[in-house]
Write an enzyme that holds these catalytic residues in place. Structure first.
Site, PDB file in Angstrom:
ATOM      1  N   LEU A  46       0.861  -1.175   0.000  1.00  0.00           N
ATOM      2  CA  LEU A  46       0.000   0.000   0.000  1.00  0.00           C
ATOM      3  C   LEU A  46       0.901   1.229   0.000  1.00  0.00           C
ATOM      4  O   LEU A  46       1.855   1.308   0.769  1.00  0.00           O
ATOM      5  CB  LEU A  46      -0.907   0.037   1.241  1.00  0.00           C
ATOM      6  CG  LEU A  46      -2.181  -0.789   1.222  1.00  0.00           C
ATOM      7  CD1 LEU A  46      -2.913  -0.632   2.560  1.00  0.00           C
ATOM      8  CD2 LEU A  46      -3.110  -0.392   0.085  1.00  0.00           C
ATOM      9  N   ASP A  47       0.592   2.206  -0.859  1.00  0.00           N
ATOM     10  CA  ASP A  47       1.361   3.450  -0.889  1.00  0.00           C
ATOM     11  C   ASP A  47       1.262   4.162   0.456  1.00  0.00           C
ATOM     12  O   ASP A  47       0.288   3.970   1.201  1.00  0.00           O
ATOM     13  CB  ASP A  47       0.828   4.378  -1.983  1.00  0.00           C
ATOM     14  CG  ASP A  47       1.060   3.824  -3.373  1.00  0.00           C
ATOM     15  OD1 ASP A  47       2.010   3.043  -3.544  1.00  0.00           O
ATOM     16  OD2 ASP A  47       0.286   4.169  -4.290  1.00  0.00           O
TER      17      ASP A  47
END
Length: 305
Positions: A46-47
């Site tokens: 996940l960014d």
């Protein structure tokens, strides 16, 4: 003499609700410290700007990561119209602007074109390797990045979406391409993963909840069994010498009656060639993942618990 591994042999899954501003690597490190685990990894990055489900595997559960990575995902996100950014999300530098704002009707009319199998060019700031280096590393160094398209499944300034997709989908690319098709520019301003395979928001725990249990047995209330990632794979109980052979990485013959304890849909040997079976011992402990091949169960992932 072999060096002793730091930490404890902790095995299982932690479904973390990752906070905004933290990288996936930082989140894994935090969970690993809380459990004092020897080994940890995650199933799908996940960014930093994204929140939501980050599935973290500890110990032998890391051997089941591919089964979670390949699972379906659901994202809930906000598209902001009128600005293009070099990262295709709110953290990037503005590279263009547009005064055009699409209407709800225009967006809904376009959605069928952005449903199903699509061709995407991943964002320059992605985890894909280009020439042995991560694309986002090259992009942050100012180099031009050329990425091959990938096949994927399916107020006035913003629109909110929810998407069910498979592995390899880039929400940032989806928003960028939809904005261009609507005659404007756009980027992702908020992103949350709400489901990853069988893991949902109701399963998730926050770092704020976990941190008070640092190095405490109470943290284990949030640890899911290794087998959680294998719920979709037919299971078979083995015993005695078969268990020993499998845990040593050796195949066993499929004798008459061996499949009697499998689920109804997997009870017949016919047509099973190449299929995967999750093998457990008599105490329900994980033994191995095995492939059915030429009358044998051949382990390809062995669990040492």
């Amino acid at each position: 003499m072999a060096r002793r591994k730091k930490g404890n042999p902790v095995h299982g899954w932690v479904v973390l609700d990752k906070p905004q501003g933290m990288t996936s690597t930082q989140a894994v490190a935090a969970v690993r410290r809380i459990f004092e685990a020897q080994k940890a990894g995650h199933a799908g990055t996940l960014d930093p700007m994204a929140t939501g489900i980050l599935a973290i595997a500890l110990g032998e559960a890391t051997k089941t990561v591919p089964f979670v990575q390949d699972a379906a995902k659901i994202y809930r996100f906000t598209a902001r119209w009128g600005e293009a950014r070099d990262s295709d999300d709110a953290e990037g530098r503005i590279t263009g602007t547009s005064e055009i704002r699409p209407s709800r009707g225009e967006i809904e009319a376009l959605l069928p074109r952005f449903t199903g199998r699509l061709t995407q060019v991943p964002p320059a700031y992605s985890a894909i390797k280009v020439g042995g280096e991560r694309a986002y590393d090259l992009a942050r160094e100012g180099e031009e990045v050329c990425l091959e398209p990938r096949q994927v499944g399916a107020g006035p300034d913003t629109a909110e979406f929810e998407i069910l997709c498979g592995k390899g989908t880039y929400v940032r690319s989806w928003v960028r391409d939809m904005a261009l098709a609507l005659g404007t520019l756009g980027h992702v301003s908020a992103l949350r993963r709400t489901r990853l395979g069988g893991f949902t928001e109701k399963d998730a725990v926050t770092l704020d909840q976990l941190t008070p249990f640092m190095h405490s047995p109470a943290a284990f209330a949030y640890l899911k069994p290794l087998s959680t990632a294998l719920d979709g794979i037919p299971a078979l109980a083995v015993s005695g010498g078969d268990t020993v052979r499998l845990r040593s990485g050796n195949p066993i013959l499929i004798r008459a009656g061996l499949f009697a304890r499998l689920k109804d849909g997997f009870a017949k040997e016919g047509g099973l060639q190449g299929q995967t079976v999750f093998l457990k011992d008599e105490a329900d402990g994980p033994v191995a993942l095995a492939e059915i091949a030429e009358g044998e169960l051949r382990p390809f992932r062995v669990f040492q618990l």
